[in-house]
Write a protein that holds these residues in place. Sequence first.
Motif, PDB file in Angstrom:
ATOM      1  N   THR A 198     -17.411   0.427  -4.130  1.00  0.00           N
ATOM      2  CA  THR A 198     -16.443  -0.658  -3.994  1.00  0.00           C
ATOM      3  C   THR A 198     -15.061  -0.216  -3.541  1.00  0.00           C
ATOM      4  O   THR A 198     -14.300  -1.024  -3.011  1.00  0.00           O
ATOM      5  N   ASN A 199     -14.707   1.045  -3.738  1.00  0.00           N
ATOM      6  CA  ASN A 199     -13.364   1.480  -3.344  1.00  0.00           C
ATOM      7  C   ASN A 199     -13.388   2.451  -2.163  1.00  0.00           C
ATOM      8  O   ASN A 199     -12.397   3.123  -1.890  1.00  0.00           O
ATOM      9  N   ASN A 245     -11.780  -1.753  11.582  1.00  0.00           N
ATOM     10  CA  ASN A 245     -12.685  -2.473  10.688  1.00  0.00           C
ATOM     11  C   ASN A 245     -12.517  -2.019   9.237  1.00  0.00           C
ATOM     12  O   ASN A 245     -12.619  -2.827   8.306  1.00  0.00           O
ATOM     13  N   ALA A 246     -12.254  -0.734   9.036  1.00  0.00           N
ATOM     14  CA  ALA A 246     -12.000  -0.245   7.674  1.00  0.00           C
ATOM     15  C   ALA A 246     -10.743  -0.890   7.106  1.00  0.00           C
ATOM     16  O   ALA A 246     -10.720  -1.344   5.952  1.00  0.00           O
ATOM     17  N   ALA A 247      -9.689  -0.941   7.927  1.00  0.00           N
ATOM     18  CA  ALA A 247      -8.448  -1.573   7.466  1.00  0.00           C
ATOM     19  C   ALA A 247      -8.662  -3.049   7.178  1.00  0.00           C
ATOM     20  O   ALA A 247      -8.148  -3.584   6.187  1.00  0.00           O
ATOM     21  N   ARG A 248      -9.427  -3.709   8.034  1.00  0.00           N
ATOM     22  CA  ARG A 248      -9.681  -5.140   7.824  1.00  0.00           C
ATOM     23  C   ARG A 248     -10.427  -5.377   6.512  1.00  0.00           C
ATOM     24  O   ARG A 248     -10.145  -6.333   5.780  1.00  0.00           O
ATOM     25  N   ALA A 249     -11.375  -4.485   6.196  1.00  0.00           N
ATOM     26  CA  ALA A 249     -12.108  -4.636   4.936  1.00  0.00           C
ATOM     27  C   ALA A 249     -11.182  -4.440   3.742  1.00  0.00           C
ATOM     28  O   ALA A 249     -11.272  -5.161   2.741  1.00  0.00           O
ATOM     29  N   HIS A 290      -8.242  -6.524  -0.735  1.00  0.00           N
ATOM     30  CA  HIS A 290      -6.995  -6.206  -1.444  1.00  0.00           C
ATOM     31  C   HIS A 290      -5.818  -6.686  -0.587  1.00  0.00           C
ATOM     32  O   HIS A 290      -5.060  -5.877  -0.054  1.00  0.00           O
ATOM     33  N   PRO A 291      -5.675  -8.001  -0.433  1.00  0.00           N
ATOM     34  CA  PRO A 291      -4.660  -8.531   0.493  1.00  0.00           C
ATOM     35  C   PRO A 291      -3.250  -8.187   0.041  1.00  0.00           C
ATOM     36  O   PRO A 291      -2.973  -8.047  -1.154  1.00  0.00           O
ATOM     37  N   PRO A 292      -2.325  -8.038   1.016  1.00  0.00           N
ATOM     38  CA  PRO A 292      -0.944  -7.658   0.683  1.00  0.00           C
ATOM     39  C   PRO A 292      -0.227  -8.693  -0.167  1.00  0.00           C
ATOM     40  O   PRO A 292       0.234  -8.397  -1.255  1.00  0.00           O
ATOM     41  N   TYR A 296       0.817  -1.210   0.000  1.00  0.00           N
ATOM     42  CA  TYR A 296       0.000   0.000   0.000  1.00  0.00           C
ATOM     43  C   TYR A 296       0.851   1.262   0.000  1.00  0.00           C
ATOM     44  O   TYR A 296       1.856   1.352   0.704  1.00  0.00           O
ATOM     45  N   ASP A 297       0.421   2.228  -0.782  1.00  0.00           N
ATOM     46  CA  ASP A 297       1.009   3.569  -0.816  1.00  0.00           C
ATOM     47  C   ASP A 297      -0.048   4.510  -0.246  1.00  0.00           C
ATOM     48  O   ASP A 297      -1.047   4.810  -0.902  1.00  0.00           O
TER      49      ASP A 297
END
Length: 709
Positions: free
Chosen positions: A660-661, A687-691, A696-698, A31-32
Amino acid sequence: MKTRIAILGSGCGAMAAAFELTATPERRARYDITVYQQGWRLGGKGASGRDANHWQRIEEHGLHVFMGFYDHAFRLMRDCYREWKDPHAPFQSFQDAVMPQHLITFQEQEQKPDHKGQEWRPWNIKPLVRAGLPGEGASLAEDRSYKDMMRALRDWIFAHAKEAEHREDVLRPLHEAGESIEKLPESFEDARGLDAAKGFDLLFQAEILKGLYFLEQAQQAERAAPPPLEKPEPVRRAQLLFRLGVAALKGWLTDLVRKRKPLDFLLIDKLDFRAWLRKYGATPADAQSAPITALYCLGFATLDGNPRSQNAQASAGVCFHVLLSLLFDCKGAPLWKFRAGMGDILFAPLYEVLRARGVKFEFFQRVQSLGLTPDRSRVGSIQLLQQVKLTGPEYQPLIRIEVEPGKQLPCWPSEPDWKQLVDGEALRKKLADQGLTLESAWCAQQVGERTLRLNEDFDLVVFGISLGSIPSLCGELLKADKRWADMAREVKTVQTQALQLWLTCPIAVLGWSAGPTISTAYVEPFDTWGDMSHLVKVEQGGTGPGAPKSIHYFCGALPDTVPLPPPSDIGFPARMARQVKRNAIQWIMTHLKGLWPLVNPSDASSGMDWRHLADPSDRTGESRMDAQYWRANIDPSERYVLSVPGSAQYRLPAGGSGFTNLFLAGDWVQTRLNAGCAEAAVEGGLNAARAVLKRHPPMPSTPPVPAPR
């Protein structure tokens, strides 16, 4: 290529999302992240500043403390301090940065001993707490056994029944109700499949009904008991707590446990807490009592400024959840104070850790609007207003303040470093003349506009700006998705006001002898007071006779301004600041003696000896107020998010924006607590980060992300 994430806003929710999204090397490689923030500092409603013109004092939005059950918030602090490496800072761990606050005070208005009028009396309590530190071990929020909590409430009721000197006709049915409670299943997960084989449901319902019957018997016996001519204060208060506890237990058994959802507080969200207590046997006077009013003050649960009025409304589900957590789920202490400003203690370390992880921060960027793609499925653009031009390539926001020899604390100033801004001195004078800051929604200062575009500047958006700003920033979203319009309409917010006083004497000199406290349920508009005198040593007020010896924070709701003036009315913030100052002076003159009886012992007609206020200019009389601090929290992003009955269903989940984004972070999204507080904001950010991580998994090798605990 990295996934570009634009985080809008910088409060607890936004920073928790950024922290979680960069928690591992794999995530940082994926992530950037860029944070876009108006003005010169981070923190949202939790932002604080240091005023160089007044002994580098701390200036807050209000009284900020963490409760002992804020597990998500404390874990964020703990993890941040473990990573933060500043050998010159006075606080090297999160335990260093906070201090326990054991004493809590309710203010009660009671009849005077001579029966001639009423007076305010403090009700000082030190709630029992669990061992350990917040953020460690299981909690109610992590599905700690409901039976543990119910046993704790049962024992709490028993203890107050004995303190209330109740007779056997009250204690006997109470004991029988306790026996029925003990026969309930430890977990309803364990009871699955037993219904048909063992008649579990019939036995379960029978024990619920028996428990309710005996609780009703205890209530009736208590009502029938002849009242003593003069109840000693401890007995009277124990009887009140007994009645409130029994009413709450009856409601819990009926509305939640009986439906096999003992911790699903949404089941009673549509009811007002006072109405819910009355439904299960509390008297109207009990429902208006100081302990219940304290919960309403805690959540600013009023739109007209009065937490005792008919307009004061608070979700029964949220209040009962908070009450159980405060009574039985706090670790170490019921409340925890910061050892400096909230910005100093929380947001400065977060900023430095996130920068070290590669997160970029763009200050002085005000979000104007979000635009959708033609198919209305994604955020396609973000319109920004660039407030200033910088003299250098990057704004350096922090200052270092020496708080002890050889130890410097990174802090946020109370205004920008004008030297880093083009034409900064001229801008400073202009804004001062207007009574505005670069954080004000009524400040039109700009040097240009810019548009961030999907697939060019960002791929994903985390919206961390508070709820009050949504109608003006998210017009296209409200039109495209009815749920957004419903949330903006049904989840209410309220203005608040804050006052800080620096005194030239310890508080004991003014007649308060119980020690440092957090006091609430007092007279509006400043119904809540916190003794913050421990902050004297981290400010630079000196040690002379006129130097600050104690510090006190006050806050309360500020009745709404209807209609809210348009952005073109640039004089509105200054008018509201003057209004809060007038409120403060009138309240001090009229009501401060009820808290501090010796604040002006020589003049019974006046509520304040103004000489007690620290003032480097040594002015006389009421003019010494000009050396104190007050503020009106009127900006849309500053408004406190309420938990009005029936509103929880309209909160959107962090990962369920409908676009969606777009992901949502803050205390206004759907969380387990659904209340305006740092704990809910941090959980919303996690929860936002988890979604984001789920969609969009690393890297394929990264372990699955657990749900926030």
